[in-house]
Design an enzyme around this catalytic site. Structure first.
Site, PDB file in Angstrom:
ATOM      1  N   TYR A  53      29.342  47.104  51.746  1.00 27.61           N
ATOM      2  CA  TYR A  53      29.025  47.335  50.341  1.00 27.61           C
ATOM      3  C   TYR A  53      28.061  48.521  50.227  1.00 27.61           C
ATOM      4  CZ  TYR A  53      30.972  42.659  49.414  1.00 27.61           C
ATOM      5  OH  TYR A  53      31.770  41.549  49.332  1.00 27.61           O
ATOM      6  N   SER A 204      35.841  36.674  42.796  1.00 28.89           N
ATOM      7  CA  SER A 204      36.589  37.190  41.646  1.00 28.89           C
ATOM      8  C   SER A 204      37.185  36.078  40.776  1.00 28.89           C
ATOM      9  CB  SER A 204      37.698  38.149  42.106  1.00 28.89           C
ATOM     10  OG  SER A 204      38.119  38.982  41.066  1.00 28.89           O
ATOM     11  N   PRO A 205      36.369  35.104  40.329  1.00 27.84           N
ATOM     12  CA  PRO A 205      36.906  34.024  39.489  1.00 27.84           C
ATOM     13  C   PRO A 205      37.441  34.517  38.145  1.00 27.84           C
ATOM     14  CG  PRO A 205      34.522  33.996  39.451  1.00 27.84           C
ATOM     15  CD  PRO A 205      34.918  34.975  40.520  1.00 27.84           C
ATOM     16  N   ALA A 207      38.853  37.512  37.841  1.00 34.08           N
ATOM     17  CA  ALA A 207      39.856  38.545  38.152  1.00 34.08           C
ATOM     18  C   ALA A 207      39.374  39.946  37.797  1.00 34.08           C
ATOM     19  CB  ALA A 207      41.181  38.229  37.454  1.00 34.08           C
ATOM     20  N   GLY A 209      37.413  40.982  35.740  1.00 33.95           N
ATOM     21  CA  GLY A 209      37.270  41.245  34.309  1.00 33.95           C
ATOM     22  C   GLY A 209      38.494  40.988  33.470  1.00 33.95           C
ATOM     23  N   LEU A 211      40.083  38.249  33.191  1.00 36.84           N
ATOM     24  CA  LEU A 211      39.938  36.944  32.552  1.00 36.84           C
ATOM     25  C   LEU A 211      38.704  36.871  31.643  1.00 36.84           C
ATOM     26  CD1 LEU A 211      41.165  34.646  35.444  1.00 36.84           C
ATOM     27  CD2 LEU A 211      42.284  35.076  33.241  1.00 36.84           C
ATOM     28  N   GLY A 213      39.478  38.684  28.791  1.00 38.32           N
ATOM     29  CA  GLY A 213      40.312  38.948  27.633  1.00 38.32           C
ATOM     30  C   GLY A 213      40.075  40.303  27.001  1.00 38.32           C
ATOM     31  N   LYS A 214      39.285  41.161  27.658  1.00 40.03           N
ATOM     32  CA  LYS A 214      38.941  42.438  27.031  1.00 40.03           C
ATOM     33  C   LYS A 214      40.021  43.502  27.179  1.00 40.03           C
ATOM     34  CE  LYS A 214      36.203  44.003  31.040  1.00 40.03           C
ATOM     35  NZ  LYS A 214      34.826  44.354  31.479  1.00 40.03           N
TER      36      LYS A 214
END
Length: 331
Positions: A53, A204-205, A207, A209, A211, A213-214
């Protein structure tokens, strides 16, 4: 905060694990300091980083932020991905593992790593060499326990067998890419973890971003978003028309219930009985704070049924989907 046993181990970790992938990259020190302070205030005791990272900057920042309170944290880091173009500065040779653990200890400014992940499953790697090297590091006190990230189910079983053969402790956790748009781990990975007593700590629960909805199907993403920046991994994985359409359907469902989609998605992962914790990887303090309400959200049978209808158990949102970083080797 909820605390759960990490698999069959006696280690208790917070249901939210603070992911620090953005530290040193999109997240500057002052923001990271506020993030860590908020996490500790809310009871988070589990933090995740990796050598790769920002090529060590995340580890360095985490090390600075944990000074004076190191024992309050279960500290996990990873190795295996390339740190340079040199031939022996990646993967799982004894040469590299022993050297890079020392490098991580120096960057983290700590005497031990609580959980060392093998960051990914390299198809042709000699896992026996890797396992025995990690065993030596555990005996030396530099590593307390080890874990696996992005390993397939049969390779998890193989690592457990090699640990038994080497008379050393087996892995205590697995970090798969798992969310309601990618349910592939339900086929082999989660059952293998349950069978061998590994705690599951998905990343990544939401996904990356999707999930939230943006993102609207057919419309260009806002330039300040991850998709708008053209993030390579997101373009390869989450940013698919089918996933965006499913996210919009779930968004409408959540609006009807008066809840937020990202809370729903995180709660859905945490509701899996095999999951010990879920990684929240915020870029800002506000993003971390937006994870907390998911801990109080309880999904009902109609919520689970809707997800099953949109993404069948054991499948991804898109027929034939395969992550190019983890290809299949059937022929």
């Amino acid at each position: 905060m909820q605390y759960r046993r990490l698999g069959a181990s006696n280690l208790k970790v917070s249901a939210l694990c603070l992911g620090s992938m953005m530290f040193g990259d999109q997240t500057e020190f002052s923001e990271a300091r506020d993030i860590v302070a908020s996490a500790q205030e809310h009871g988070i005791n589990f933090i995740d980083t990796a050598d790769v990272y920002t090529k060590g900057k995340s580890e360095e920042m985490v090390g600075r932020l944990l000074q004076g309170r190191r024992d309050d944290w279960v500290l996990a880091t990873k190795l295996g991905n390339a740190m340079s173009m040199r031939p022996n500065e990646s993967h799982y040779s004894r040469h590299w593992i022993t050297r890079e653990v020392d490098n991580s200890l120096r960057r983290l400014d700590t005497g031990h790593i609580d959980i060392l992940y093998l960051h990914r499953d390299f198809h042709d790697e000699n896992l026996d060499e890797a396992v025995r090297t990690v065993g030596d590091l555990i005996r030396a006190g530099k590593v307390r326990a080890f874990a696996l990230s992005n390993f397939r189910g049969w390779r998890i079983a193989e690592v457990v067998r090699l640990c038994e053969k080497a008379n050393m402790p087996g892995p205590i956790a697995c970090q798969p890419y798992y969310n309601l748009l990618n349910r592939g781990p339900e086929v082999e990975i989660l059952p293998a973890c349950a069978h061998y007593g590994l705690g599951v700590v998905p990343y990544s629960p939401i996904a990356r971003g999707v999930l939230t909805g943006k993102y609207t199907p057919g419309q260009a993403p806002a330039p300040e978003t991850r998709a708008g920046r053209g993030d390579r991994r997101m373009m390869q994985t989450e940013f698919r028309r089918e996933s965006l359409e499913i996210a919009q359907k779930l968004q409408a469902h959540c609006q009807g219930k008066g809840i937020k989609l990202n809370h729903f998605a995180t709660a859905w992962v945490l509701a899996n009985r095999h999951v010990s914790a879920v990684i929240a990887g915020p870029r800002t303090l506000a993003q971390l704070e937006d994870y907390y309400p998911a801990l109080d959200l309880v999904l009902g049978k109609e919520d689970e049924a809707l997800v099953d209808q949109l993404v069948a158990p054991g499948h991804a949102s898109t027929h034939g989907y395969n992550d190019p970083s983890y290809p299949f080797f059937g022929r």
